[in-house]
Design an enzyme around this catalytic site. Structure first.
Site, short mmCIF file in Angstrom:
data_model
loop_
_atom_site.label_atom_id
_atom_site.label_comp_id
_atom_site.label_asym_id
_atom_site.label_seq_id
_atom_site.Cartn_x
_atom_site.Cartn_y
_atom_site.Cartn_z
N SER A 52 0.86 -1.19 0.00
CA SER A 52 0.00 0.00 0.00
C SER A 52 0.89 1.23 0.00
O SER A 52 2.07 1.16 0.40
CB SER A 52 -0.85 -0.02 1.28
OG SER A 52 -1.40 1.26 1.53
N TYR A 59 -1.11 -1.17 10.73
CA TYR A 59 -1.35 -1.33 9.28
C TYR A 59 -0.13 -0.86 8.50
O TYR A 59 0.36 -1.56 7.61
CB TYR A 59 -2.59 -0.55 8.86
CG TYR A 59 -2.96 -0.75 7.40
CD1 TYR A 59 -3.58 -1.91 6.96
CD2 TYR A 59 -2.68 0.24 6.45
CE1 TYR A 59 -3.91 -2.10 5.62
CE2 TYR A 59 -3.00 0.07 5.11
CZ TYR A 59 -3.62 -1.11 4.70
OH TYR A 59 -3.94 -1.29 3.36
N1 LIG Z 1 -8.89 -0.26 -0.02
C1 LIG Z 1 -7.89 0.53 -0.28
O1 LIG Z 1 -8.07 1.72 -0.49
C2 LIG Z 1 -6.50 -0.05 -0.31
C3 LIG Z 1 -5.42 0.80 -0.55
C4 LIG Z 1 -4.13 0.27 -0.61
C5 LIG Z 1 -3.92 -1.09 -0.41
N2 LIG Z 1 -5.00 -1.90 -0.15
C6 LIG Z 1 -4.74 -3.32 0.05
O2 LIG Z 1 -5.39 -4.04 -0.99
C7 LIG Z 1 -5.68 -5.36 -0.53
C8 LIG Z 1 -7.13 -5.69 -0.85
O3 LIG Z 1 -7.95 -4.88 -0.04
P1 LIG Z 1 -9.42 -4.43 -0.48
O4 LIG Z 1 -9.45 -2.96 -0.28
O5 LIG Z 1 -9.77 -5.00 -1.77
O6 LIG Z 1 -10.27 -5.08 0.73
P2 LIG Z 1 -11.37 -6.23 0.74
O7 LIG Z 1 -11.73 -6.45 2.18
O8 LIG Z 1 -12.47 -5.88 -0.20
O9 LIG Z 1 -10.59 -7.52 0.20
C9 LIG Z 1 -9.74 -8.29 1.02
C10 LIG Z 1 -10.23 -9.73 1.02
O10 LIG Z 1 -9.33 -10.53 1.82
C11 LIG Z 1 -10.13 -11.46 2.55
N3 LIG Z 1 -9.40 -11.95 3.72
C12 LIG Z 1 -9.17 -11.28 4.89
N4 LIG Z 1 -8.52 -12.08 5.75
C13 LIG Z 1 -8.32 -13.27 5.11
C14 LIG Z 1 -7.72 -14.49 5.49
N5 LIG Z 1 -7.19 -14.65 6.72
N6 LIG Z 1 -7.69 -15.51 4.60
C15 LIG Z 1 -8.24 -15.36 3.35
N7 LIG Z 1 -8.85 -14.22 2.95
C16 LIG Z 1 -8.88 -13.19 3.82
C17 LIG Z 1 -11.35 -10.64 2.94
O11 LIG Z 1 -12.44 -11.46 3.36
C18 LIG Z 1 -11.63 -9.89 1.64
O12 LIG Z 1 -12.46 -10.63 0.78
C19 LIG Z 1 -5.35 -5.40 0.96
O13 LIG Z 1 -4.09 -6.02 1.13
C20 LIG Z 1 -5.29 -3.92 1.32
O14 LIG Z 1 -4.45 -3.69 2.43
C21 LIG Z 1 -6.28 -1.43 -0.11
#
Ligand SMILES: NC(=O)c1ccc[n+]([C@@H]2O[C@H](COP(=O)([O-])OP(=O)(O)OC[C@H]3O[C@@H](n4cnc5c(N)ncnc54)[C@H](O)[C@@H]3O)[C@@H](O)[C@H]2O)c1
Length: 269
Positions: A143, A156
């Site tokens: 991120s 985080y």
């Molecule tokens: N949302 C943002 O703005 C943003 C920005 C930068 C980075 N990210 C990163 O992007 C990635 C995806 O995040 P997102 O925003 O799509 O969130 P999201 O919650 O929509 O997707 C993450 C998925 O991971 C699954 N998950 C969580 N724990 C788990 C486990 N122990 N085993 C298997 N699956 C598991 C969740 O159920 C979910 O479906 C993450 O690593 C997040 O840190 C997100």
């Protein structure tokens, strides 16, 4: 020829948000796709959306046995794996350290690091043999929080910094057989990123923030003015996951819409 033709790709944490968009893109780009996801309701929705076209495995990336079961299911269905794309993650609620009760820190740290770091380390270990056999690739998700302050709270941001370093170490240890790279997104539309159970914030999701407020905040910080959808990240992940990437390993691509390239002397209205 499509970029992921003749590739088998596993997306961990692909039940919603970024991972789901990337999985959809990989499929459209010619890959045979498997998705591992923890949440049962999301697993059910994935099976509804994809039917038999995608292997959907319910499991927890922090549990070795679940990862081994997922590996066995991938082998049974596809016989090989060309790319592991890790996207799972949870947020820490952006609670400042000094507003976190000291008694909660231990559990908060473990909760965030287990999913955001341990899950990636275990996955890399479990899937390495398959990826070595195919000359494959790993793509991990960090991120912009790994590069600048205030992208989350201390657990985080520290966990995302750890992934940035993990990419380099895995690339070193797995060379020359397996390429390992990372992606550092900024904001993502339609994310369901949830808060930590330890602070009672597991019911809070990024998607709860009103869309206009989130977009307004993003626009005030970012050079590009539209929040990317998960699918828009797909081509970048697909390239890094593919055999067409013969030029990069150990790098993290900052896919931040210009967020970190802030003006120094002038400010846009
Ligand atoms: N949302 C943002 O703005 C943003 C920005 C930068 C980075 N990210 C990163 O992007 C990635 C995806 O995040 P997102 O925003 O799509 O969130 P999201 O919650 O929509 O997707 C993450 C998925 O991971 C699954 N998950 C969580 N724990 C788990 C486990 N122990 N085993 C298997 N699956 C598991 C969740 O159920 C979910 O479906 C993450 O690593 C997040 O840190 C997100």
């Amino acid at each position: 020829m499509q970029i992921l033709e003749d590739h088998t790709v596993l997306v961990t944490g692909g039940g919603s948000g970024l991972g789901l968009g990337v999985a959809r893109h990989c499929r459209a780009a010619g890959a045979r796709v498997a998705i591992m996801e923890l949440a049962h309701d999301k697993v059910a929705r994935l099976r509804e959306e994809f039917g038999d076209a995608v292997l959907v495995v319910q499991g927890d990336v922090t549990r070795l046995a679940d990862l081994q079961a997922c590996r066995d299911a991938v082998v049974a269905r596809y016989g090989r794996l060309d790319a592991l794309i890790g996207t799972q993650g949870i947020f820490d609620g952006n609670v400042p350290l000094l507003e976190t009760a000291p008694e909660r820190l231990d559990a908060l740290f473990d909760e965030i690091f287990h999913v955001n770091v341990k899950g990636y380390v275990l996955s890399a270990r479990v899937f390495h043999e398959l990826l070595r056999a195919s000359g494959g690739a790993i793509v991990l998700t960090t991120s912009t929080a790994a590069y600048a302050a205030d992208g989350g709270g201390v657990t985080y941001t520290a966990s995302k910094g750890a992934i940035r370093s993990l990419v380099g170490q895995l690339a070193f240890e797995f060379a020359p057989h397996v390429r390992v790279n990372g992606v550092a997104p900024a904001g993502i539309a339609n994310s369901q990123l949830r808060g930590p159970r330890t602070l009672g914030l597991e019911g809070q999701q990024q998607s709860d923030i009103p869309k206009d407020a989130f977009l307004g905040m993003f626009r005030s910080l970012s050079l590009m003015q539209e929040l990317p959808t998960p699918e828009e990240h797909g081509p970048l992940y697909a390239f890094l996951a593919s055999r067409h990437n013969t030029i990069m390993t150990g790098q993290t691509v900052v896919a931040d819409q210009g967020l970190l390239n802030r003006a120094v002397l002038t400010r846009q209205a």
